[in-house]
Design a protein around this motif. Structure first.
Motif, mmCIF file in Angstrom:
data_model
loop_
_atom_site.group_PDB
_atom_site.id
_atom_site.type_symbol
_atom_site.label_atom_id
_atom_site.label_comp_id
_atom_site.label_asym_id
_atom_site.label_seq_id
_atom_site.Cartn_x
_atom_site.Cartn_y
_atom_site.Cartn_z
ATOM 1 N N ASP A 51 0.696 -1.305 0.052
ATOM 2 C CA ASP A 51 0.005 0.021 -0.013
ATOM 3 C C ASP A 51 0.711 1.083 0.049
ATOM 4 O O ASP A 51 0.568 2.403 -0.690
ATOM 5 C CB ASP A 51 -0.921 -0.139 1.083
ATOM 6 C CG ASP A 51 -1.880 -0.941 1.317
ATOM 7 O OD1 ASP A 51 -2.234 -1.644 0.025
ATOM 8 O OD2 ASP A 51 -2.536 -1.555 2.079
ATOM 9 N N TRP A 52 2.051 1.328 0.824
ATOM 10 C CA TRP A 52 2.857 2.437 0.910
ATOM 11 C C TRP A 52 3.497 2.564 -0.356
ATOM 12 O O TRP A 52 3.604 3.586 -0.964
ATOM 13 C CB TRP A 52 3.865 2.267 1.853
ATOM 14 C CG TRP A 52 4.867 3.174 2.074
ATOM 15 C CD1 TRP A 52 4.786 4.406 2.824
ATOM 16 C CD2 TRP A 52 6.256 3.232 1.634
ATOM 17 N NE1 TRP A 52 5.978 5.045 2.653
ATOM 18 C CE2 TRP A 52 6.824 4.467 1.837
ATOM 19 C CE3 TRP A 52 6.934 2.283 0.706
ATOM 20 C CZ2 TRP A 52 8.228 4.453 1.318
ATOM 21 C CZ3 TRP A 52 8.046 2.566 0.409
ATOM 22 C CH2 TRP A 52 8.492 3.627 0.375
ATOM 23 N N ALA A 88 2.475 1.896 -3.324
ATOM 24 C CA ALA A 88 1.600 2.045 -4.349
ATOM 25 C C ALA A 88 1.517 3.394 -4.238
ATOM 26 O O ALA A 88 1.292 4.314 -5.404
ATOM 27 C CB ALA A 88 0.336 1.235 -4.229
ATOM 28 N N GLU A 89 1.239 4.180 -3.283
ATOM 29 C CA GLU A 89 1.009 5.611 -3.005
ATOM 30 C C GLU A 89 2.270 6.186 -3.194
ATOM 31 O O GLU A 89 2.406 7.367 -3.961
ATOM 32 C CB GLU A 89 0.549 5.803 -1.494
ATOM 33 C CG GLU A 89 0.251 7.036 -1.005
ATOM 34 C CD GLU A 89 -0.131 7.458 0.239
ATOM 35 O OE1 GLU A 89 -0.286 8.547 0.567
ATOM 36 O OE2 GLU A 89 -0.479 6.483 0.885
ATOM 37 N N ARG A 90 3.644 5.757 -3.004
ATOM 38 C CA ARG A 90 4.799 6.434 -3.254
ATOM 39 C C ARG A 90 5.100 6.574 -4.553
ATOM 40 O O ARG A 90 5.754 7.504 -5.273
ATOM 41 C CB ARG A 90 5.888 5.758 -2.433
ATOM 42 C CG ARG A 90 5.652 6.018 -0.999
ATOM 43 C CD ARG A 90 6.033 7.404 -0.403
ATOM 44 N NE ARG A 90 7.629 7.821 -0.676
ATOM 45 C CZ ARG A 90 7.871 8.768 -0.197
ATOM 46 N NH1 ARG A 90 7.264 10.009 0.391
ATOM 47 N NH2 ARG A 90 9.356 9.176 -0.443
ATOM 48 N N GLY A 91 4.859 5.484 -5.193
ATOM 49 C CA GLY A 91 5.121 5.276 -6.789
ATOM 50 C C GLY A 91 6.768 5.218 -6.935
ATOM 51 O O GLY A 91 7.296 4.925 -6.054
ATOM 52 N N ALA A 110 7.536 1.607 -5.631
ATOM 53 C CA ALA A 110 6.582 0.669 -6.428
ATOM 54 C C ALA A 110 7.159 -0.130 -7.419
ATOM 55 O O ALA A 110 6.920 -1.610 -7.209
ATOM 56 C CB ALA A 110 5.560 1.564 -7.150
ATOM 57 N N HIS A 119 -1.592 1.893 -12.294
ATOM 58 C CA HIS A 119 -0.979 2.919 -11.450
ATOM 59 C C HIS A 119 -0.873 4.241 -12.719
ATOM 60 O O HIS A 119 -0.823 3.881 -13.967
ATOM 61 C CB HIS A 119 0.383 2.631 -11.112
ATOM 62 C CG HIS A 119 1.088 3.502 -10.028
ATOM 63 N ND1 HIS A 119 1.644 4.621 -10.535
ATOM 64 C CD2 HIS A 119 0.972 3.309 -8.819
ATOM 65 C CE1 HIS A 119 2.090 5.161 -9.225
ATOM 66 N NE2 HIS A 119 1.730 4.392 -8.257
#
Length: 216
Positions: A110-111, A113-116, A120, A145
């Motif tokens: 989750d982290w 995916a949010e950071r990219g 990611a 994404h």
């Protein structure tokens, strides 16, 4: 100092470290995680792109793997470090977590995916390196994404898994005209421009080829 004395001192230090580790693991998990996060953050900041791994970072990473529920979130920031050795060590540590259950990586996924970006992409590579049957489904979440580099990494990872079920979701991308820079197949270090749709199409062909080979 003679060899025998050195050996005895090494054994003594090993016994002391083992005792300290036992004491550390008896502390509340949130306290252990907070202490390890501080050490890892400090050593990451002090480690350059080409520096050797600090012993403190190696030790803290090892201790973080033993955390019951906070291991993934404690380790995750290492996935986006500039130093490839830091990223590799972090990925290997996360693979140790997957030996129990791939769901232990959920907070880090989750982290990431949010950071990219690198976070990611590295998480995708970690998932692809597992033997868990659920890994392809977890990689597929990155196909949506916003960053094309992340999408391309997810496509390539699915190709590597050879998962037949992934063909359907990859087919949804074959007309995607977005472009991304990828490393050339040779060792020149050059990059080539590819469309997401072309990468997806090639991934499907790779998976189908692997399936045909298995049937033969």
């Amino acid at each position: 100092m003679d060899a025998r004395r050195i050996v005895e001192e090494i054994i003594g230090l090993d016994e002391k470290i083992a005792g300290l580790r036992d004491r550390f693991e008896q502390l509340p998990e949130k306290d252990r995680a907070a202490a390890l996060e501080r050490v890892l953050e400090e050593t990451r900041k002090a480690t350059g792109e080409e520096d050797a791994l600090p012993l403190a970072m190696v030790r803290a990473t090892d201790l973080a793997v033993a955390l019951e529920t906070l291991a993934a979130t404690t380790l995750a920031p290492g996935l986006e470090h500039d130093n490839p050795d830091v990223r590799h060590m972090t990925g290997e540590a996360m693979l140790n977590l997957v030996e129990d259950d791939v769901e232990r990586l959920r907070p880090a996924m989750d982290w990431a995916a949010e950071r990219g970006g690198a976070a990611a992409e590295e998480m995708i590579f970690v998932l692809a390196a597992t033997d868990d049957d659920e890994a392809p489904r977890l990689i597929e979440r990155f196909l949506g994404h916003a960053e094309t580099n992340v999408v391309a990494a997810a496509i390539e990872a699915l190709a590597d898994t050879g998962d037949e079920q992934s063909i359907t979701v990859l087919e949804d991308l074959v007309d995607d005209q977005r472009e991304v820079k990828v490393d050339a197949d040779d060792e020149s270090g050059d990059q080539e421009t590819w469309r997401i749709g072309d990468i997806a199409r090639e991934a499907i062909e790779m998976i189908e080829k692997d399936l045909d080979a298995e049937e033969d």
